[in-house]
Design an enzyme around this catalytic site. Sequence first.
Site, PDB file in Angstrom:
ATOM      1  N   LYS A  66      -6.474 -44.911 -20.487  1.00 12.74           N
ATOM      2  CA  LYS A  66      -6.661 -44.465 -19.102  1.00 12.74           C
ATOM      3  C   LYS A  66      -5.390 -44.825 -18.341  1.00 12.74           C
ATOM      4  O   LYS A  66      -4.665 -45.740 -18.740  1.00 12.74           O
ATOM      5  CB  LYS A  66      -7.855 -45.210 -18.486  1.00 12.74           C
ATOM      6  CG  LYS A  66      -8.471 -44.531 -17.293  1.00 12.74           C
ATOM      7  CD  LYS A  66      -9.490 -43.472 -17.678  1.00 12.74           C
ATOM      8  CE  LYS A  66     -10.065 -42.774 -16.461  1.00 12.74           C
ATOM      9  NZ  LYS A  66     -11.123 -41.813 -16.810  1.00 12.74           N
ATOM     10  N   GLY A  74     -26.918 -35.262  -6.454  1.00 12.28           N
ATOM     11  CA  GLY A  74     -25.557 -34.729  -6.493  1.00 12.28           C
ATOM     12  C   GLY A  74     -25.511 -33.395  -7.214  1.00 12.28           C
ATOM     13  O   GLY A  74     -25.661 -33.338  -8.430  1.00 12.28           O
ATOM     14  N   GLY A 118     -22.857 -31.198  -7.390  1.00  8.92           N
ATOM     15  CA  GLY A 118     -21.449 -30.781  -7.373  1.00  8.92           C
ATOM     16  C   GLY A 118     -21.150 -29.991  -8.627  1.00  8.92           C
ATOM     17  O   GLY A 118     -21.987 -29.231  -9.121  1.00  8.92           O
ATOM     18  N   ASN A 119     -19.969 -30.185  -9.170  1.00  5.32           N
ATOM     19  CA  ASN A 119     -19.533 -29.392 -10.330  1.00  5.32           C
ATOM     20  C   ASN A 119     -20.499 -29.489 -11.499  1.00  5.32           C
ATOM     21  O   ASN A 119     -20.844 -28.490 -12.115  1.00  5.32           O
ATOM     22  CB  ASN A 119     -18.149 -29.866 -10.787  1.00  5.32           C
ATOM     23  CG  ASN A 119     -17.072 -29.368  -9.854  1.00  5.32           C
ATOM     24  OD1 ASN A 119     -17.118 -28.230  -9.404  1.00  5.32           O
ATOM     25  ND2 ASN A 119     -16.128 -30.222  -9.543  1.00  5.32           N
ATOM     26  N   VAL A 120     -20.932 -30.694 -11.825  1.00  5.84           N
ATOM     27  CA  VAL A 120     -21.825 -30.881 -12.966  1.00  5.84           C
ATOM     28  C   VAL A 120     -23.283 -30.668 -12.552  1.00  5.84           C
ATOM     29  O   VAL A 120     -24.022 -29.923 -13.202  1.00  5.84           O
ATOM     30  CB  VAL A 120     -21.652 -32.283 -13.593  1.00  5.84           C
ATOM     31  CG1 VAL A 120     -22.631 -32.466 -14.743  1.00  5.84           C
ATOM     32  CG2 VAL A 120     -20.219 -32.487 -14.076  1.00  5.84           C
ATOM     33  N   TYR A 158     -24.742 -29.053 -10.193  1.00  2.44           N
ATOM     34  CA  TYR A 158     -25.152 -27.665  -9.908  1.00  2.44           C
ATOM     35  C   TYR A 158     -25.388 -26.898 -11.216  1.00  2.44           C
ATOM     36  O   TYR A 158     -26.383 -26.176 -11.350  1.00  2.44           O
ATOM     37  CB  TYR A 158     -24.075 -26.969  -9.063  1.00  2.44           C
ATOM     38  CG  TYR A 158     -24.366 -25.506  -8.843  1.00  2.44           C
ATOM     39  CD1 TYR A 158     -25.274 -25.095  -7.867  1.00  2.44           C
ATOM     40  CD2 TYR A 158     -23.750 -24.533  -9.627  1.00  2.44           C
ATOM     41  CE1 TYR A 158     -25.571 -23.752  -7.684  1.00  2.44           C
ATOM     42  CE2 TYR A 158     -24.036 -23.189  -9.447  1.00  2.44           C
ATOM     43  CZ  TYR A 158     -24.943 -22.802  -8.475  1.00  2.44           C
ATOM     44  OH  TYR A 158     -25.239 -21.471  -8.298  1.00  2.44           O
TER      45      TYR A 158
HETATM   46  P1  NAD Z   1     -18.369 -33.602  -7.930  1.00  3.23           P
HETATM   47  O1  NAD Z   1     -17.527 -34.371  -6.978  1.00  3.23           O
HETATM   48  O2  NAD Z   1     -18.100 -32.156  -8.139  1.00  3.23           O
HETATM   49  O3  NAD Z   1     -19.917 -33.736  -7.551  1.00  3.23           O
HETATM   50  C1  NAD Z   1     -20.488 -34.909  -7.107  1.00  3.23           C
HETATM   51  C2  NAD Z   1     -21.397 -34.547  -5.958  1.00  3.23           C
HETATM   52  O4  NAD Z   1     -22.104 -35.719  -5.552  1.00  3.23           O
HETATM   53  C3  NAD Z   1     -20.664 -34.015  -4.744  1.00  3.23           C
HETATM   54  O5  NAD Z   1     -21.224 -32.771  -4.354  1.00  3.23           O
HETATM   55  C4  NAD Z   1     -20.862 -35.098  -3.698  1.00  3.23           C
HETATM   56  O6  NAD Z   1     -20.947 -34.574  -2.388  1.00  3.23           O
HETATM   57  C5  NAD Z   1     -22.153 -35.719  -4.142  1.00  3.23           C
HETATM   58  N1  NAD Z   1     -22.378 -37.083  -3.676  1.00  3.23           N
HETATM   59  C6  NAD Z   1     -21.478 -38.070  -3.455  1.00  3.23           C
HETATM   60  N2  NAD Z   1     -22.097 -39.183  -3.040  1.00  3.23           N
HETATM   61  C7  NAD Z   1     -23.411 -38.901  -3.006  1.00  3.23           C
HETATM   62  C8  NAD Z   1     -24.560 -39.643  -2.648  1.00  3.23           C
HETATM   63  N3  NAD Z   1     -24.497 -40.913  -2.237  1.00  3.23           N
HETATM   64  N4  NAD Z   1     -25.774 -39.035  -2.758  1.00  3.23           N
HETATM   65  C9  NAD Z   1     -25.858 -37.749  -3.156  1.00  3.23           C
HETATM   66  N5  NAD Z   1     -24.792 -36.988  -3.470  1.00  3.23           N
HETATM   67  C10 NAD Z   1     -23.593 -37.560  -3.397  1.00  3.23           C
HETATM   68  O7  NAD Z   1     -18.268 -34.404  -9.308  1.00  3.23           O
HETATM   69  P2  NAD Z   1     -18.726 -33.897 -10.738  1.00  3.23           P
HETATM   70  O8  NAD Z   1     -17.532 -33.437 -11.486  1.00  3.23           O
HETATM   71  O9  NAD Z   1     -19.906 -33.021 -10.599  1.00  3.23           O
HETATM   72  O10 NAD Z   1     -19.172 -35.269 -11.403  1.00  3.23           O
HETATM   73  C11 NAD Z   1     -20.420 -35.861 -11.090  1.00  3.23           C
HETATM   74  C12 NAD Z   1     -20.547 -37.191 -11.810  1.00  3.23           C
HETATM   75  O11 NAD Z   1     -20.432 -36.984 -13.225  1.00  3.23           O
HETATM   76  C13 NAD Z   1     -19.462 -38.205 -11.454  1.00  3.23           C
HETATM   77  O12 NAD Z   1     -20.002 -39.504 -11.554  1.00  3.23           O
HETATM   78  C14 NAD Z   1     -18.440 -38.014 -12.575  1.00  3.23           C
HETATM   79  O13 NAD Z   1     -17.665 -39.176 -12.774  1.00  3.23           O
HETATM   80  C15 NAD Z   1     -19.355 -37.758 -13.745  1.00  3.23           C
HETATM   81  N6  NAD Z   1     -18.724 -37.006 -14.839  1.00  3.23           N
HETATM   82  C16 NAD Z   1     -18.198 -35.780 -14.612  1.00  3.23           C
HETATM   83  C17 NAD Z   1     -17.606 -35.083 -15.664  1.00  3.23           C
HETATM   84  C18 NAD Z   1     -17.036 -33.702 -15.463  1.00  3.23           C
HETATM   85  O14 NAD Z   1     -16.765 -33.015 -16.461  1.00  3.23           O
HETATM   86  N7  NAD Z   1     -16.855 -33.237 -14.236  1.00  3.23           N
HETATM   87  C19 NAD Z   1     -17.550 -35.657 -16.950  1.00  3.23           C
HETATM   88  C20 NAD Z   1     -18.127 -36.919 -17.146  1.00  3.23           C
HETATM   89  C21 NAD Z   1     -18.711 -37.591 -16.088  1.00  3.23           C
END
Ligand code: NAD
Length: 349
Positions: free
Chosen positions: A80, A184, A186-188, A190
């Site tokens: 990392k 949440g 967001g990207n994942v 949804y």
């Molecule tokens: P993202 O930022 O697109 O989505 C996260 C969502 O959570 C956002 O819409 C944000 O507004 C919301 N959020 C933040 N604080 C909140 C709260 N207190 N209550 C409710 N909602 C809240 O991120 P992502 O890429 O969807 O990732 C989501 C999680 O999965 C993160 O913890 C990330 O580290 C983990 N993750 C993501 C990936 C990936 O491929 N994107 C891979 C492994 C792990």
Amino acid sequence: MSVFSHPEFDGHERVAFHFDATSGLRAIIAVHSTRLGCGLGGCRMFPYASDADALTDVLRLSRGMSYKAALAGLPQGGGKSVILGDPRRDKTPELIRAMGRFVDSLGGRYVVAEDSGTSVPDIRLMAEHTRHVGGLADAASIAAGRSGDPSPATARGTYIGILSALRFQRGSDALRGLKVAIQGVGNVGYRLARHLHEAGATLWVTDLHAPAVERAVADFGATAVAMDEIHALDVDVFAPCALGAVLNARTIPQIRARIVAGAANNQLATPADGQRLLDHGLLYAPDYVINAGGIIDIFYEGPGYDEAVVHAHLARIGSTLTTIFERSAAERRPTGVIADAMAEAIFRR
Ligand code: NAD
């Protein structure tokens, strides 16, 4: 600031510090293990309060990548990097280029990908100075409509993990008529909601960002709930997909779902919370196992990307979780403890 005696050091193979006077870059790369392959991990840019905080973060995250890669069945180690600075204020093309040169100086022991505070364009800029980059879709993939975003694979892997938990606990992974609460969208979150909705589940969602909630309500008929209520709903599955430390001494006794399975990183506030989940009879899918879809996708990224191969690999998340659930039940030990032991047996052998 100690390094070798740091509580998170854990035998890291390499910890490199770099200052670039021209761009002002201050960065650390940590490589925990290369036994199985190069240390792959994202580059996080964050305005750390101190150098010590940055070191703690990079060591913890890099170690975590060794566990994740091992249980994802990838021939990769853990690494990392962190850039000390505010991505909104301090990020310049020169600084990112300097980071690319820093990555290159490790000769492939560390492979950089995006993380919070960095984006695909940043990694592309680094790629002008090092070939040791991951998570970049090649031109043919982009032409075919792929973005290189690992979120779809993470969501699919999380969905597969939820099915595995349902099969283990209920003997069936039929989602029709089941209730799932997603923290949440967001990207994942949804995309996970889409999988669950298509399989017939009824959804409850929350998010910090109101438009994200509105989209899930409109697209999947989800019910919007307040942020501090989502974990305590009377549902079958609670899927944390937002932030870390959501499973703690306060929230765990309030969780009514029997399964906790979501994509968020570092869901347990403390190691003791793994035991707490077990004591409350909750089946917890360890975060770094269920959310490994992204790292699996990144592994296959590049020329010759074959979605069918990636999907076949993602399916293994389900079988790994089944093994973890079975051992946890047989040994009466938290699923996270079982997962760690299984990972260590792989990357320390
Ligand atoms: P993202 O930022 O697109 O989505 C996260 C969502 O959570 C956002 O819409 C944000 O507004 C919301 N959020 C933040 N604080 C909140 C709260 N207190 N209550 C409710 N909602 C809240 O991120 P992502 O890429 O969807 O990732 C989501 C999680 O999965 C993160 O913890 C990330 O580290 C983990 N993750 C993501 C990936 C990936 O491929 N994107 C891979 C492994 C792990």
